[in-house]
Scaffold this active site. Structure first.
Site, PDB file in Angstrom:
ATOM      1  N   HIS A  46      21.571 -18.363  32.955  1.00 16.97           N
ATOM      2  CA  HIS A  46      22.555 -18.458  31.874  1.00 16.97           C
ATOM      3  C   HIS A  46      23.776 -17.597  32.201  1.00 16.97           C
ATOM      4  CE1 HIS A  46      21.826 -14.418  30.149  1.00 16.97           C
ATOM      5  NE2 HIS A  46      20.546 -14.629  30.435  1.00 16.97           N
ATOM      6  N   CYS A  99      16.172 -12.607  33.290  1.00 14.73           N
ATOM      7  CA  CYS A  99      16.858 -13.871  33.561  1.00 14.73           C
ATOM      8  C   CYS A  99      17.781 -13.737  34.768  1.00 14.73           C
ATOM      9  CB  CYS A  99      17.675 -14.303  32.344  1.00 14.73           C
ATOM     10  SG  CYS A  99      16.662 -14.865  30.956  1.00 14.73           S
TER      11      CYS A  99
END
Length: 410
Positions: A97, A110
């Site tokens: 992301h 992440c």
């Protein structure tokens, strides 16, 4: 399988590049280099710097695929933190992301992408695109081997070869037929016949070692065939199955052993059922994030580790029976306790010896199973070879997710 388009952009701050993409895309993330590279076959079509997990929140390494895409998403774990252009890799919270990329690991696990590139990558990919995360960078290379699947046309009646015994992907599900649609055009006099095929979704194939549940399901099936009532084959060693095993052992004077599925018992059971010996491997197939079927296979030299390898098919031509396979081998250290549980005495420590080709050479499967898979093979189909099976991240709505372990530092 994936979108085909041309890209041209310049992001000097993000140090990113992108070119044209024509086939199935593979995304490779290197934690050591804090970099991301997108491959179309052996061609690099995009690169970017990234920021992976900081100490205490390390980004897992392994073989993943994009499970979900959202242009805007808020974290369920970290105070609704914004995660624009989110591409989910696991249901436990790992994703690609947009975020701050400070030239060092800084996320909570992440893979953060720079502003601009996150949107570009989001537009490039579709659900199912593979993402390979490693410590040191790896590069996909062509793999040629006789045991790799080659696409073939369905049988004449449009069905599939189905002589091989298959097991549904879920115990409670019935095995439904899977077909490749064929449409033939009746030619006019003197014209050529044209045949078109509606290609099925890509297969996700996992080749691994059998689990105790796989063995138990076989034991239940064979005991039932031999007249020992073990109940419905579900892989669970309940009282009914244990009673059937004890009855078989008593009848065949098999010495008592604290292990219920002892080697002498398994050898005798398979011999009496006319199945030679217990298979050591299992092949499982998923399609569109759902289990399809599984089947036993054999592994030569089971005392040796297989290692962890990933391969993907491109340039699939069903009529010419050709496909190009490219793959990588991942560093995957198995703890001593895991090696003992799996019966491994020779670990895959030397990457020069434990290659994808070496692992493929040790796989033995029935011709009927191979034929069935090859009628279903399509662009973007992939094979994961691993010693450790499904893993905890593989579940409902996922492809096969393989989490690898780095070798402990001296």
């Amino acid at each position: 399988m994936f979108q085909r388009f041309a890209l041209a952009f310049s992001l000097s701050l993000a140090a990113s590049t992108a070119l044209a993409a024509e086939g199935p895309l593979q995304i490779f993330v290197s934690k050591a280099d804090q970099s991301l590279t997108v491959y179309d076959g052996d061609k690099v079509v995009a690169t970017s710097k990234v920021s992976t997990g900081k100490p205490g929140h390390t980004t897992p390494s392994g073989i993943f695929s994009i499970l979900e895409k959202r242009k805007y998403h808020e974290s369920n774990l970290y105070s609704n933190a914004p995660m624009p252009f989110m591409q989910r890799l696991t249901w436990s919270g790992i994703a690609l992301h947009e975020g701050k990329v400070p030239n060092h690991p800084a996320s909570h696990g992440c893979v953060r992408l720079p502003n601009g590139f996150a949107k570009t990558l989001f537009q490039m990919t579709e659900r199912g695109a593979h993402v390979i995360i490693t410590d040191d960078p790896v590069v996909p290379k062509p793999v040629v081997h006789a045991n790799l699947f080659t696409p073939r046309l369905p049988v004449d009646d449009g069905g599939l070869l189905s002589d091989v015994e298959l097991r549904p992907g879920r115990v409670e599900a019935g095995l439904k037929p899977v077909e490749v649609a064929m449409n033939s055009v009746t030619p006019r006099s003197g014209a050529e016949t044209k045949l078109t095929i509606e290609e099925p979704p890509p297969l996700r194939i996992l080749i691994t070692r059998r689990t105790q549940r796989d063995v138990a399901m076989d034991v239940q099936r064979l005991l039932n065939q031999l007249g020992f009532d073990s109940g419905v084959p579900d892989g669970l060693l309940g009282s009914r199955t244990i009673a059937a095993i004890k009855a078989f052992k008593d009848k065949n004077a098999i010495e008592k052993d604290p292990e219920i599925l002892s080697k002498p018992f398994l050898v005798a059971l398979y011999e009496q059922a006319g199945e030679d010996h217990p298979p050591m491997g299992q092949l499982m197939i998923r399609q569109k994030f759902q289990p399809l079927f599984s089947a036993p296979i054999d592994l030569k030299e089971p005392e040796k580790a297989l290692g962890t390898h990933f391969l993907e098919a491109t340039d699939v031509d069903r009529f010419k029976r050709k496909a190009v396979w490219r793959g990588v081998t991942l560093d995957d250290h198995l703890p001593a306790s895991t090696q003992k549980r799996l019966g491994i005495t020779i670990p895959a420590d030397d990457p020069a010896l434990f290659t994808a080709e070496a692992a493929l050479s040790r796989i033995v499967m029935p011709d009927e199973l191979r034929a069935r898979i090859e009628t279903m093979l399509s662009e973007g189909s992939s094979i994961t070879i691993s010693d450790t099976g499904l893993g905890s991240e593989t579940g409902n709505g996922t492809d096969f997710i393989t989490v690898t372990r780095a070798r402990p530092k001296a």
